[in-house]
Design a protein around this motif. Structure first.
Motif: not given
Length: 338
Positions: A296-316
């Motif tokens: 969905n190209e409409q999602l491409a420019n949605v701004a995201v702010t967050g702090n995630y674990r890099l060893d859990q990309p699927l959870e992210t």
């Protein structure tokens, strides 16, 4: 599940999806059933993607999005690729016994046999020039710590290749691909010499990171000073808090380091601040051992702010789907956002 510390979104106008002229890997006979055509094409993609160019990747994503049957076929083909029957076929190809595969994949024996041959050497032959030079390799999603002879400590990030040796009593390190964080001690020993594509660095008593991807190196200095040289013979000194990119044409503009965000990976985190979702997904692809597709190209420019674990990309990805109100379709080694 690792939940984001804080997240937000903002919508942007929709954009037309990119158009690609890249054809599917192989046409199928007109009379062949649609499911068989999708499976044949999926098997071709499995082979083609082992040495994929950026254009191949774009064409593959367009093929996945063109028809839901394509995604299903790819998941099915990859399950076969990673399954025991194919591994058995790889070891016993000289017998070519079709009964070693499930009956439902018998019509695809020929492309699977080709895939089996490739499977034997895919993790040892893929990107062979880099692998032959590397002393240390990390797979996608892995980090590895390395101690050098001069006392320097190196943390290798995901999908990285690294080599080092002593030359005339000088420690020479080479980042062949990927990303690394260096802790170089002071003292009377010669400085550490670092090479990363177009970059040459001389370092003593410094903590800094280097990312080398797609022919460009990015240097970020957390502590101390780094003397840099580009392949164009330009020279520059960076101090703590400095950041700069180095490409085939020399240095870019000096920037400032945001250690909390730019070096979050050292602490096992991924931090984004008002970052377009397209860039967030590009970074997540470095840590996810599979394909992440934005349908969905409409999602491409949605701004995201967050702090995630890099060893859990699927959870992210699940958290991102929630905060952007997107649908997440999960398959083995394939995730699609819609």
């Amino acid at each position: 599940m690792d939940t984001p510390d804080h997240s937000q979104k903002s919508a942007s106008p929709a954009k037309d999806p990119p158009v690609t002229d890249s054809p599917s890997p192989r046409p199928s006979p007109p009379g062949q059933a649609a499911s068989d055509r999708a499976m044949d094409q999926a098997l071709d993609w499995l082979i083609r993607l082992q040495c994929a160019s950026e254009q191949d990747t774009q064409a593959f994503e367009a093929w996945l999005e063109a028809d839901p049957a394509n995604a299903r076929a790819y998941v099915e083909a990859e399950a076969v690729w990673n399954g025991a029957p194919l591994r058995q076929a790889a070891g016993q190809l000289h017998q070519v016994q079709r009964r070693s595969l499930r009956s439902r994949i018998r019509p695809h024996w020929k492309p699977l046999a080709t895939a089996a041959v490739l499977l034997v050497g895919i993790f040892t032959v893929g990107n062979l020039p880099v692998r032959l030079q590397a002393d240390h390799l990390t797979v996608v999603g892995e980090r590895q710590r390395v101690q050098l002879d001069d006392g320097s400590k190196v943390l290798l990030n995901t999908n990285s290749a690294f080599a080092s040796d002593l030359r005339d009593n000088r420690q020479v390190a080479r980042l062949l691909q990927g990303e690394a964080y260096f802790e170089v001690p002071g003292g009377a020993q010669p400085p550490l010499e670092l090479q990363a594509g177009p970059l040459r660095a001389s370092v003593r008593d410094t903590d800094f990171a280097v990312r080398y991807l797609n022919g460009e190196a990015q240097v970020r200095v957390q502590r101390g000073d780094v003397d840099l040289q580009a392949s164009s013979d330009q020279r520059i000194r960076l101090s703590a808090g400095d950041s700069i990119s180095v490409g085939p044409n020399g240095f870019g503009q000096r920037g400032r380091l945001d250690a909390q965000k730019d070096l979050a990976w050292v602490q096992g985190r991924l931090v984004f601040e008002n970052c377009p979702l397209s860039q967030v997904l590009a970074e997540l692809r470095r840590y996810y051992p599979g394909w992440i597709i934005n349908g969905n190209e409409q999602l491409a420019n949605v701004a995201v702010t967050g702090n995630y674990r890099l060893d859990q990309p699927l959870e992210t990805l699940r958290a991102l789907a929630h905060i952007t109100s997107a649908q997440l379709h999960e398959y083995p080694a394939l995730v699609i956002l819609n």
